[in-house]
Design an enzyme around this catalytic site. Structure first.
Site, mmCIF file in Angstrom:
data_model
loop_
_atom_site.group_PDB
_atom_site.id
_atom_site.type_symbol
_atom_site.label_atom_id
_atom_site.label_comp_id
_atom_site.label_asym_id
_atom_site.label_seq_id
_atom_site.Cartn_x
_atom_site.Cartn_y
_atom_site.Cartn_z
ATOM 1 N N SER A 3 0.831 -1.216 0.000
ATOM 2 C CA SER A 3 0.000 0.000 0.000
ATOM 3 C C SER A 3 0.864 1.263 0.000
ATOM 4 C CB SER A 3 -0.890 0.025 1.244
ATOM 5 O OG SER A 3 -1.815 -1.021 1.230
ATOM 6 N N ARG A 20 1.487 4.271 -3.128
ATOM 7 C CA ARG A 20 1.215 5.694 -2.894
ATOM 8 C C ARG A 20 2.476 6.526 -3.012
ATOM 9 N NH1 ARG A 20 -2.500 2.469 -0.579
ATOM 10 N NH2 ARG A 20 -4.560 3.292 -0.027
ATOM 11 N N ASP A 52 -6.813 -8.160 4.599
ATOM 12 C CA ASP A 52 -5.955 -8.986 3.728
ATOM 13 C C ASP A 52 -5.431 -10.235 4.441
ATOM 14 O OD1 ASP A 52 -6.285 -7.250 1.617
ATOM 15 O OD2 ASP A 52 -4.567 -6.021 2.175
HETATM 16 C C1 S3P Z 1 -5.600 -1.419 0.067
HETATM 17 C C2 S3P Z 1 -6.852 -1.449 0.621
HETATM 18 C C3 S3P Z 1 -7.603 -2.692 0.840
HETATM 19 C C4 S3P Z 1 -6.701 -3.920 0.781
HETATM 20 C C5 S3P Z 1 -5.761 -3.870 -0.378
HETATM 21 C C6 S3P Z 1 -4.869 -2.647 -0.304
HETATM 22 C C7 S3P Z 1 -4.946 -0.121 -0.155
HETATM 23 O O1 S3P Z 1 -8.584 -2.815 -0.155
HETATM 24 O O2 S3P Z 1 -7.487 -5.078 0.729
HETATM 25 O O3 S3P Z 1 -4.942 -5.022 -0.410
HETATM 26 O O4 S3P Z 1 -3.724 -0.092 -0.402
HETATM 27 O O5 S3P Z 1 -5.640 0.898 -0.078
HETATM 28 P P1 S3P Z 1 -10.037 -2.108 -0.044
HETATM 29 O O6 S3P Z 1 -9.866 -0.658 -0.091
HETATM 30 O O7 S3P Z 1 -10.805 -2.626 -1.236
HETATM 31 O O8 S3P Z 1 -10.588 -2.602 1.253
#
Ligand code: S3P
Length: 438
Positions: free
Chosen positions: A26, A30, A319
């Site tokens: 994540s 970003r 996750d």
């Molecule tokens: C993430 C948000 C989550 C997560 C994904 C990564 C992110 O998804 O399951 O692996 O980096 O913002 P959702 O926003 O669909 O819950």
């Protein structure tokens, strides 16, 4: 396109040693996005060398951003400024990554040029209406396939307006798409969430010099500013560490130290759940790394007892459910999961894939639309299918460690999306995992 690959995970252990898992997915997405849109040069350390985050970097390279990779996990990004991207000559391929596609949809909605986002077979089945709807309300024009499915064709040259929006699902990706579009919008953009989700976008915007007002479950920013280049240190991904936390808990005699793991409170629901089940996980040397809480995690084998997973923790461990399914399958008693219907629209339908696989190994599971009840017991060996889902593949590798005989796991190639080097790291601490090319 890589060849399909099966894994065989054989009973083994104990697990011992000290490991560093790869950088947070994540945060890596970003950091790349904001560095590309900043004025000046940013250096990212700990960048995840996975296919998902490389796809995001490649998308910016195709829009004219110069990105150097002086060493593995390091990127030097020569930002082009908020309005400096160039029209891509071809559709941008997000691969397997929902984060890549949804966040890019937000920031491409405000560009002067048209762009198309495509993905692999799994991503092409995932719902994009959840970002199309609010972005359209802001003035974007995004065409999709029926049912809000990719590819997304995003028209440029639209004038965006800020909105106040409350997404119907708790999703950091939806929140982030709206906030990134908000950078290009007139006036203020505000998001209020059903439940607080990871706030990396908000905090990273702050680190790149963009004022954001936020608190748990809400965020607000105004359009029309600039991003200033900065350096980012990406922590180790808790979601990757999770597999080793579960594996060492399950295998008798194990003790692992996982170094410098990111412990963002919106990510660590699994820690709380495993501890309630009886796990022995200690945090040592807690510290701040680039604004993120990190610590070394020391995990020792412990017998687990099934619990009702509190619904309030679901978003904080969204996750980690594939790993939890395996822990629950060998815990004493039943574990119940509710309020987790989002698992059905991840890289696979994770409730169905984990239930089918664990049933094949002899586990009793009652499946419901929003979760499951898993009866703990012994695991037999057998054949399971990860359905091309990286996290299900790694979870089934844990199952093989503690099963009576080996487990063959179909379709594991996508582990490279989030955890390159998983097999070597796992075998280095005591797994018996091998690959078979189909
Ligand atoms: C993430 C948000 C989550 C997560 C994904 C990564 C992110 O998804 O399951 O692996 O980096 O913002 P959702 O926003 O669909 O819950």
């Amino acid at each position: 396109m890589s060849l399909a690959m099966d894994w065989i995970s054989a009973p083994a252990g104990p697990l011992r040693g000290e490991l560093v898992v790869p950088g947070d997915k994540s945060v890596s997405h970003r950091a790349m996005m904001l560095a590309a849109l900043a004025d000046g040069t940013s250096r990212i350390r700990g960048f995840l060398e996975g296919e998902d985050t490389r796809a995001t970097a490649e998308a910016f390279a195709r829009m004219g951003v110069r990105i150097e990779a002086p060493s593995p996990g390091e990127r030097v990004v020569h930002g082009v400024g908020l309005h400096g991207l160039a029209a891509p000559a071809r559709p941008l391929d997000c691969g397997n990554s929902g984060t890549g596609m949804r966040l890019l949809a937000g920031l491409l909605a405000g560009q002067a040029f048209d762009a198309t986002l495509v993905g692999d077979a799994s991503l092409s089945r995932r719902p994009m209406g959840r970002v199309i709807e609010p972005l359209t309300a802001m003035g974007a024009h995004i065409a999709s396939e029926p049912g809000g499915l990719p590819p997304l064709r995003i028209r440029g040259g639209r004038k965006l307006q800020g909105i106040a929006y409350a997404p119907p699902v708790a999703s950091a990706q939806v929140k982030s798409a709206i906030l990134l579009a908000g950078l290009y919008a007139e006036g203020e953009t505000a998001v209020r969430e059903l439940r607080p989700t990871r706030d990396y976008t908000e905090r990273m915007l702050g680190a790149f010099g963009w004022p954001v007002a936020c608190g748990p479950g809400w965020a607000r920013l105004a359009g029309g500013g600039r991003l200033r280049a900065t350096d980012v240190e990406v922590p180790a991904d808790f979601s990757s560490a999770a597999f080793f936390l579960v594996a060492a808990t399950l295998v008798p005699g194990s003790e692992l130290r996982l170094r410098s793991v990111g412990l963002h409170p919106r990510r660590t629901g699994l820690l709380a759940v495993l501890r309630r089940m009886g796990a022995d996980i200690r945090e040592e040397a807690p510290r701040d790394q680039g604004g993120e809480p990190v610590a070394d995690l020391i995990v020792r084998h412990a017998r687990l007892t099934g619990i009702d997973v509190p619904e309030a923790l679901v978003a904080d461990m969204i996750d980690e459910f594939p790993a939890l399914f395996v822990a629950a399958a060998v815990a004493r008693g039943a574990t119940t999961i509710r309020g987790a219907e989002e698992l059905r629209v991840k890289e696979s339908d994770r409730i169905a894939v984990m239930a089918r696989g664990l049933r094949a190994l002899g586990v009793r599971i009652e499946e419901r639309p929003d979760g499951a009840t898993i009866e703990g017991g012994a695991l037999g060996g057998g054949r399971v299918d990860s359905a091309g889902d990286h996290r299900c593949a790694m979870a089934f590798a844990m199952a093989g460690l503690i099963a009576e005989t080996e487990v063959r796991i179909a379709d594991c190639t996508n582990v490279a999306t989030s955890f390159p080097g998983f097999i070597d790291l796992a075998n280095g601490c005591g797994f018996a995992l091998r690959t078979i090319a189909e």
